[in-house]
Structures are given as C-alpha cells and as structure tokens.
Design an enzyme around this catalytic site. Structure first.
Site, PDB file in Angstrom:
ATOM      1  N   CYS A 139      47.991  40.106  41.281  1.00  0.00           N
ATOM      2  CA  CYS A 139      46.862  39.182  41.157  1.00  0.00           C
ATOM      3  C   CYS A 139      47.073  38.262  39.954  1.00  0.00           C
ATOM      4  CB  CYS A 139      45.585  39.981  41.024  1.00  0.00           C
ATOM      5  SG  CYS A 139      44.190  38.934  40.703  1.00  0.00           S
ATOM      6  N   GLU A 192      48.073  39.501  49.065  1.00  0.00           N
ATOM      7  CA  GLU A 192      47.866  38.154  48.511  1.00  0.00           C
ATOM      8  C   GLU A 192      48.157  37.099  49.582  1.00  0.00           C
ATOM      9  OE1 GLU A 192      46.585  36.948  45.860  1.00  0.00           O
ATOM     10  OE2 GLU A 192      46.428  38.713  44.597  1.00  0.00           O
TER      11      GLU A 192
HETATM   12  C1  LIG Z   1      42.900  37.354  45.931  1.00  0.00           C
HETATM   13  C2  LIG Z   1      43.114  36.913  44.520  1.00  0.00           C
HETATM   14  N1  LIG Z   1      44.216  37.292  43.878  1.00  0.00           N
HETATM   15  C3  LIG Z   1      44.418  36.924  42.600  1.00  0.00           C
HETATM   16  C4  LIG Z   1      43.495  36.170  41.929  1.00  0.00           C
HETATM   17  C5  LIG Z   1      43.733  35.741  40.495  1.00  0.00           C
HETATM   18  O1  LIG Z   1      42.760  36.216  39.666  1.00  0.00           O
HETATM   19  C6  LIG Z   1      42.332  35.803  42.635  1.00  0.00           C
HETATM   20  N2  LIG Z   1      41.368  35.055  42.034  1.00  0.00           N
HETATM   21  N3  LIG Z   1      42.173  36.187  43.909  1.00  0.00           N
END
Ligand SMILES: Cc1ncc(CO)c(N)n1
Length: 221
Positions: free
Chosen positions: A135, A205
C-alpha cells in the site's frame, strides 16, 4: 540482497500491471471519467479506514516501542497528509458522508481488507505488516513516477502529488525498514509467509484499480 529488495523484485511484474492499468494511464492523461474516480474514492474511504485501524491493532501486538510508533503514525487520520487530501477531494467532488456510508465494500475492497486482517489474526504481526507494505510502496512509486509527467486534471494531479510528497515517501521508507527488521527476526517459514502476504496484497492492489475502473459490485447487489 535484502529481504525487502527481494520482495520488490518478486512484486515487480504485479506492480507493472498496476502502473499500466487504464485507471492509472487515463488518470495521468486526464482522461479518466470522474465517475470512476469517485467510485474509487468511496471504496478507498472504506479501505483507508480499515487500514488505519489495522495499524493500531498490529502495533498493540508488537513489543518494540519504536516499531509500535511507526505503525501508530499510520493509525491516525489527524496530521495525516493522505487523510487531509482525501477529505479535501471528497468535499470538492461533493461526496457526502451519507454517500460514503452507503458505499458498501465491493469484492476487491473487501478481499483486500479481509486478507490483511487474516494475516494478523491467523498469522502474525510480521505477516500483517508485510501485507500493509505494498500500500505504501506501490503508491509512493506510482506518485514518484507520475508527478513529473503531471496530469491536466487538477484533482488527479493532487492525487498523484500526495504520493510523491516526502511525507508519504518517508513513511514508506520507515515501513520498508520495519518489514526488513521483522524479517530479520523471523525464521525461514515466517519469511516465506511474509512474502506470500506481500505478493497477495500486490495482487489486490491491481484488482482494486480494476474494480474502480469497472465499478464492479457483488453480483447479488
Ligand atoms: C487500495 C489502496 N492501496 C494503497 C493506498 C495508499 O495509501 C490507498 N490509498 N489505497
């Protein structure tokens, strides 16, 4: 090669899929339909809320106060740049708290969050921290890549810049160092499980962009 270098190398093909996803290329080109971005923001509001709470839960299971502090810094929405930018964006786009409440988690958002909780409750704090890392790391690479090129749509540029900002890249560096430390304190099988958690998050992701781009809900909703 360090443990986190290896994670990075293993994840590279998965991250490339994220960087090349139409949600990202259209965002950078200023061509992403706003409805898709709004859909993303609503789902990401759910994701980020859970993500912050998870930081606190993991911190409470770590014994080293320095490690705990790194996680607690990510557990608050106050003094948190990402949260401040999001609040501004939601308000600029007239997304109300009522709309946020109504945005029930889509499969991709649900799967990602559930995976991170699973890594903590059925795994360990080290595995859960490894699950959090893409993330930070993927978004900071994305921000750094895209910030130079720029997007003609101001709100998309604001989104990109937030992740290229040193506040975000510094917390990314701290999280990388934390995962490295936790891996060095772990045995072989735990390290393998940490890799698995990291690569699953990297996969989620990609699926998150896909979900937002297709505005994909559960088939029964
Ligand atoms: C799904 C997702 N992954 C990473 C980030 C980064 O903070 C985010 N805002 N959202």
């Amino acid at each position: 090669m360090t443990f986190t270098d290896e994670l990075h190398e293993l994840a590279r093909p998965l991250w490339l899929k994220s960087f090349q996803h139409p949600f990202i290329t259209e965002l950078a080109a200023g061509k992403l339909p706003l409805a898709k971005f709004k859909f993303y923001l609503k789902q990401d509001n759910y994701y980020l809320t859970e993500f912050a709470q998870l930081h606190a839960k993991i911190a409470s299971q770590l014994s080293n106060p320095i490690d705990q502090q790194i996680l607690l810094a990510g557990a608050t929405t106050e003094n948190n740049d990402e949260a401040l930018i999001r609040t501004q964006m939601l308000s600029n786009l007239d997304i109300t708290s009522e709309q946020l409440k109504q945005a029930t988690p889509t499969p991709a958002a649900y799967n990602y969050v559930t995976h991170m909780y699973y890594e903590l409750t059925m795994g360990s704090p080290a595995r859960a921290t490894a699950a959090l890392l893409p993330c930070y790391w993927l978004y900071s690479e994305l921000g750094t890549k895209l910030t130079k090129q720029g997007s003609p749509v101001p709100i998309y540029q604001q989104f990109i810049d937030g992740y290229a900002d040193t506040i975000f890249t510094d917390s990314t560096d701290q999280m990388i160092a934390l995962v490295e430390r936790l891996a060095q304190q772990s045995g072989q099988s735990e390290q393998t499980a940490m890799k698995d958690a990291f690569l699953k998050s990297s996969t989620f992701e990609f699926q998150f962009w896909q979900m937002a781009y297709q505005q994909k809900q559960w088939s029964f909703r």
